[in-house]
Scaffold this motif. Structure first.
Motif, PDB file in Angstrom:
ATOM      1  N   THR A  93     -10.970 -11.058  -7.217  1.00  0.00           N
ATOM      2  CA  THR A  93     -10.870 -12.510  -8.457  1.00  0.00           C
ATOM      3  C   THR A  93     -10.229 -13.952  -7.128  1.00  0.00           C
ATOM      4  OG1 THR A  93      -9.365 -12.320  -9.390  1.00  0.00           O
ATOM      5  CG2 THR A  93     -11.758 -11.380 -10.212  1.00  0.00           C
ATOM      6  N   ILE A  94     -10.541 -14.714  -7.141  1.00  0.00           N
ATOM      7  CA  ILE A  94     -10.349 -16.064  -6.922  1.00  0.00           C
ATOM      8  C   ILE A  94      -8.483 -15.686  -7.573  1.00  0.00           C
ATOM      9  CG2 ILE A  94      -9.728 -18.759  -7.515  1.00  0.00           C
ATOM     10  CD1 ILE A  94     -11.724 -17.489  -5.564  1.00  0.00           C
ATOM     11  N   LEU A  95      -8.514 -15.322  -9.399  1.00  0.00           N
ATOM     12  CA  LEU A  95      -7.124 -15.644  -9.606  1.00  0.00           C
ATOM     13  C   LEU A  95      -5.930 -14.498  -9.064  1.00  0.00           C
ATOM     14  CD1 LEU A  95      -5.203 -15.852 -12.360  1.00  0.00           C
ATOM     15  CD2 LEU A  95      -5.666 -14.321 -13.358  1.00  0.00           C
ATOM     16  N   ARG A  96      -6.737 -13.245  -8.872  1.00  0.00           N
ATOM     17  CA  ARG A  96      -5.989 -11.729  -8.167  1.00  0.00           C
ATOM     18  C   ARG A  96      -5.897 -12.704  -6.452  1.00  0.00           C
ATOM     19  NH1 ARG A  96      -3.817  -8.024  -7.629  1.00  0.00           N
ATOM     20  NH2 ARG A  96      -4.527  -5.942  -6.348  1.00  0.00           N
ATOM     21  N   ASN A  97      -6.506 -13.547  -5.858  1.00  0.00           N
ATOM     22  CA  ASN A  97      -6.135 -13.742  -4.471  1.00  0.00           C
ATOM     23  C   ASN A  97      -4.988 -14.730  -4.576  1.00  0.00           C
ATOM     24  OD1 ASN A  97      -8.088 -13.903  -1.598  1.00  0.00           O
ATOM     25  ND2 ASN A  97      -9.870 -13.697  -3.505  1.00  0.00           N
ATOM     26  N   ILE A  98      -4.727 -15.225  -5.814  1.00  0.00           N
ATOM     27  CA  ILE A  98      -3.850 -16.581  -6.108  1.00  0.00           C
ATOM     28  C   ILE A  98      -2.507 -15.817  -5.875  1.00  0.00           C
ATOM     29  CG2 ILE A  98      -2.776 -17.921  -6.925  1.00  0.00           C
ATOM     30  CD1 ILE A  98      -6.001 -19.441  -7.102  1.00  0.00           C
ATOM     31  N   THR A  99      -2.499 -14.340  -7.329  1.00  0.00           N
ATOM     32  CA  THR A  99      -1.407 -13.958  -7.473  1.00  0.00           C
ATOM     33  C   THR A  99      -1.029 -12.354  -6.457  1.00  0.00           C
ATOM     34  OG1 THR A  99      -2.244 -12.224  -8.666  1.00  0.00           O
ATOM     35  CG2 THR A  99      -2.333 -14.810  -9.479  1.00  0.00           C
ATOM     36  N   LEU A 100      -1.795 -12.530  -6.199  1.00  0.00           N
ATOM     37  CA  LEU A 100      -1.709 -11.206  -5.359  1.00  0.00           C
ATOM     38  C   LEU A 100       0.115 -11.211  -4.141  1.00  0.00           C
ATOM     39  CD1 LEU A 100      -2.030  -8.020  -3.959  1.00  0.00           C
ATOM     40  CD2 LEU A 100      -3.180  -9.211  -2.121  1.00  0.00           C
ATOM     41  N   ALA A 101      -0.125 -12.279  -3.464  1.00  0.00           N
ATOM     42  CA  ALA A 101       1.142 -11.909  -2.520  1.00  0.00           C
ATOM     43  C   ALA A 101       2.359 -12.891  -3.808  1.00  0.00           C
ATOM     44  CB  ALA A 101       1.140 -13.752  -1.448  1.00  0.00           C
ATOM     45  N   VAL A 103       3.560 -11.641  -6.372  1.00  0.00           N
ATOM     46  CA  VAL A 103       3.679 -10.454  -7.133  1.00  0.00           C
ATOM     47  C   VAL A 103       3.939  -9.424  -6.182  1.00  0.00           C
ATOM     48  CG1 VAL A 103       2.792  -8.412  -8.224  1.00  0.00           C
ATOM     49  CG2 VAL A 103       2.140 -10.849  -8.853  1.00  0.00           C
ATOM     50  N   ARG A 104       2.792  -9.140  -5.085  1.00  0.00           N
ATOM     51  CA  ARG A 104       3.810  -8.320  -4.118  1.00  0.00           C
ATOM     52  C   ARG A 104       4.920  -8.190  -3.488  1.00  0.00           C
ATOM     53  NH1 ARG A 104      -1.418  -5.431  -0.845  1.00  0.00           N
ATOM     54  NH2 ARG A 104      -1.637  -4.728  -2.694  1.00  0.00           N
ATOM     55  N   THR A 105       5.142  -9.632  -3.295  1.00  0.00           N
ATOM     56  CA  THR A 105       7.412  -9.974  -2.313  1.00  0.00           C
ATOM     57  C   THR A 105       7.581  -9.507  -3.265  1.00  0.00           C
ATOM     58  OG1 THR A 105       6.132 -12.552  -2.947  1.00  0.00           O
ATOM     59  CG2 THR A 105       5.568 -11.388  -0.570  1.00  0.00           C
ATOM     60  N   GLY A 106       7.413  -9.249  -4.881  1.00  0.00           N
ATOM     61  CA  GLY A 106       8.481  -9.134  -5.794  1.00  0.00           C
ATOM     62  C   GLY A 106       9.387 -10.729  -6.035  1.00  0.00           C
ATOM     63  N   ARG A 107       8.574 -12.271  -6.338  1.00  0.00           N
ATOM     64  CA  ARG A 107       8.953 -13.281  -6.259  1.00  0.00           C
ATOM     65  C   ARG A 107       8.720 -13.393  -7.665  1.00  0.00           C
ATOM     66  NH1 ARG A 107       9.051 -17.478  -2.057  1.00  0.00           N
ATOM     67  NH2 ARG A 107       9.715 -15.797  -0.283  1.00  0.00           N
ATOM     68  N   MET A 108       7.262 -12.397  -7.914  1.00  0.00           N
ATOM     69  CA  MET A 108       7.262 -12.764  -9.624  1.00  0.00           C
ATOM     70  C   MET A 108       5.822 -11.734 -10.055  1.00  0.00           C
ATOM     71  SD  MET A 108       5.345 -16.945  -9.348  1.00  0.00           S
ATOM     72  CE  MET A 108       5.733 -17.836  -7.858  1.00  0.00           C
ATOM     73  N   THR A 109       6.622 -11.832 -11.861  1.00  0.00           N
ATOM     74  CA  THR A 109       6.033 -10.533 -12.467  1.00  0.00           C
ATOM     75  C   THR A 109       4.609 -11.048 -11.956  1.00  0.00           C
ATOM     76  OG1 THR A 109       6.028 -12.266 -14.348  1.00  0.00           O
ATOM     77  CG2 THR A 109       7.831 -10.281 -13.791  1.00  0.00           C
ATOM     78  N   GLN A 110       3.599 -10.124 -13.027  1.00  0.00           N
ATOM     79  CA  GLN A 110       2.050 -10.302 -12.550  1.00  0.00           C
ATOM     80  C   GLN A 110       1.649 -12.213 -13.671  1.00  0.00           C
ATOM     81  OE1 GLN A 110      -0.208  -8.985 -11.345  1.00  0.00           O
ATOM     82  NE2 GLN A 110      -2.185 -10.916 -11.564  1.00  0.00           N
ATOM     83  N   ALA A 111       2.572 -11.933 -14.916  1.00  0.00           N
ATOM     84  CA  ALA A 111       2.067 -12.405 -15.506  1.00  0.00           C
ATOM     85  C   ALA A 111       2.577 -14.216 -15.675  1.00  0.00           C
ATOM     86  CB  ALA A 111       3.244 -12.147 -17.088  1.00  0.00           C
ATOM     87  N   GLN A 112       3.916 -14.280 -14.866  1.00  0.00           N
ATOM     88  CA  GLN A 112       4.325 -15.385 -14.185  1.00  0.00           C
ATOM     89  C   GLN A 112       3.489 -15.865 -13.218  1.00  0.00           C
ATOM     90  OE1 GLN A 112       8.342 -13.837 -12.743  1.00  0.00           O
ATOM     91  NE2 GLN A 112       9.511 -14.775 -14.050  1.00  0.00           N
ATOM     92  N   ALA A 113       3.108 -15.030 -12.069  1.00  0.00           N
ATOM     93  CA  ALA A 113       1.721 -15.632 -11.172  1.00  0.00           C
ATOM     94  C   ALA A 113       1.158 -15.426 -12.146  1.00  0.00           C
ATOM     95  CB  ALA A 113       1.761 -14.625  -9.522  1.00  0.00           C
ATOM     96  N   GLU A 114       0.162 -15.053 -12.634  1.00  0.00           N
ATOM     97  CA  GLU A 114      -0.992 -15.515 -13.380  1.00  0.00           C
ATOM     98  C   GLU A 114      -1.105 -16.998 -14.198  1.00  0.00           C
ATOM     99  OE1 GLU A 114      -3.010 -12.730 -15.353  1.00  0.00           O
ATOM    100  OE2 GLU A 114      -2.769 -11.690 -13.935  1.00  0.00           O
ATOM    101  N   GLU A 115      -0.074 -17.844 -14.683  1.00  0.00           N
ATOM    102  CA  GLU A 115       0.582 -18.997 -15.232  1.00  0.00           C
ATOM    103  C   GLU A 115       0.463 -19.899 -14.504  1.00  0.00           C
ATOM    104  OE1 GLU A 115       3.957 -20.829 -17.909  1.00  0.00           O
ATOM    105  OE2 GLU A 115       4.395 -18.825 -18.155  1.00  0.00           O
ATOM    106  N   GLN A 116       1.448 -19.305 -12.724  1.00  0.00           N
ATOM    107  CA  GLN A 116       1.784 -20.224 -11.851  1.00  0.00           C
ATOM    108  C   GLN A 116      -0.203 -20.901 -11.539  1.00  0.00           C
ATOM    109  OE1 GLN A 116       4.213 -21.104  -8.346  1.00  0.00           O
ATOM    110  NE2 GLN A 116       3.148 -19.647  -8.262  1.00  0.00           N
ATOM    111  N   SER A 131     -11.562 -16.611 -12.564  1.00  0.00           N
ATOM    112  CA  SER A 131     -12.624 -14.713 -12.322  1.00  0.00           C
ATOM    113  C   SER A 131     -13.246 -15.048 -11.995  1.00  0.00           C
ATOM    114  CB  SER A 131     -13.074 -14.373 -14.196  1.00  0.00           C
ATOM    115  OG  SER A 131     -13.471 -15.235 -14.691  1.00  0.00           O
ATOM    116  N   ALA A 132     -13.898 -16.176 -11.234  1.00  0.00           N
ATOM    117  CA  ALA A 132     -15.388 -15.817  -9.834  1.00  0.00           C
ATOM    118  C   ALA A 132     -14.117 -14.865  -8.863  1.00  0.00           C
ATOM    119  CB  ALA A 132     -15.835 -17.264  -9.434  1.00  0.00           C
ATOM    120  N   TYR A 133     -15.000 -14.891  -8.045  1.00  0.00           N
ATOM    121  CA  TYR A 133     -15.440 -14.206  -6.268  1.00  0.00           C
ATOM    122  C   TYR A 133     -15.780 -14.908  -5.531  1.00  0.00           C
ATOM    123  CZ  TYR A 133     -14.982 -10.013  -8.522  1.00  0.00           C
ATOM    124  OH  TYR A 133     -14.420  -9.057  -9.413  1.00  0.00           O
TER     125      TYR A 133
END
Length: 240
Positions: A93-101, A103-116, A131-133
């Protein structure tokens, strides 16, 4: 912020970049123009080592990017990159595309990344697409998402490699509007583009490249209003 010294790049016998030295300062909006095949994209992609140079050094934020000892992944986290062809993950999803890096690099928690991510999506007018692709979005929307994805890592500089050249003409404006807003907010930007109106309006410095060299550079007023180099004059006569 970025210091380039005697940068050269060859593909086999073909010299694509020929002894370029250049500085990019914090807050600069450097726009690189020139004919196809002049080395613009290769120069831009060298800045974060997507194209490792054949010779020369690049220093970013005090770190020598071209040194084999440098953790290039750590450097790239501070350099946002937007490509011609979006490069979004089609199965996320678009949200996952944006939050992946983040979260994966440890910059943010999932919740922080989603909020941003949601705040950034609001900024570019695409909050309802979280939530679109990617396949459900227009080209202009995909490119705005690609910009948001790069911004999600809070980069110090944004590199744009012909971000509008794959778009239908009516979608170009919506992407350039986001880039203009970024520029107005003070983001350091290096942009390779064929959009001369954008270059003139947003750039504080224009670099004209041809044959792997920077043949002329200066303010938009100087480059567009009073070009000195014969090759630049010829180029502008065809694109303006």
């Amino acid at each position: 912020m970025i210091d380039v010294k005697h940068l050269s790049k060859s593909f086999g016998d073909h010299l694509v970049l020929n002894d370029i030295s250049e500085h990019i300062y914090p807050g600069d909006k450097v726009v690189i123009i020139g004919p196809s095949g002049s080395g613009k994209s290769t120069f831009l992609r060298s800045l974060n080592m997507l194209e490792p140079p054949t010779a020369g050094t690049i220093t970013f934020d005090g770190v020598e990017v071209t040194s084999p000892k440098t953790d290039i992944d750590e450097v790239r986290r501070k350099m946002g990159m937007v490509f011609q062809h979006f490069n979004l993950f089609p199965n996320m999803t678009i949200l996952r595309n944006i939050t992946l890096a983040p979260v994966r690099t440890g910059r943010m928690t999932q919740a922080q990344a989603e909020e941003q991510a949601m705040a950034l999506l609001r900024r570019v007018g695409l909050e309802e697409k979280a939530s679109a692709y990617p396949s459900q979005l227009s080209g202009g929307q995909k490119q705005r998402i690609a910009i948001v994805r790069a911004l999600a890592m809070n980069p110090k500089v944004m590199l744009f490699d012909e971000p509008t050249s794959a778009l239908d003409p009516e979608m170009v404006g919506e992407v350039l509007a986001v880039m203009k807003e970024l520029a107005a907010d003070g983001m350091t930007m290096v942009v390779v583009t064929h959009e001369m109106g954008f270059a003139r309006e947003v750039g504080n410095r224009i670099l004209f490249m041809d044959g792997g060299r920077i043949l002329e550079q200066g303010s938009p007023e100087a480059v567009f209003g009073n070009p000195q180099n014969p090759r630049l004059k010829d180029f502008l006569s065809k694109v303006l």
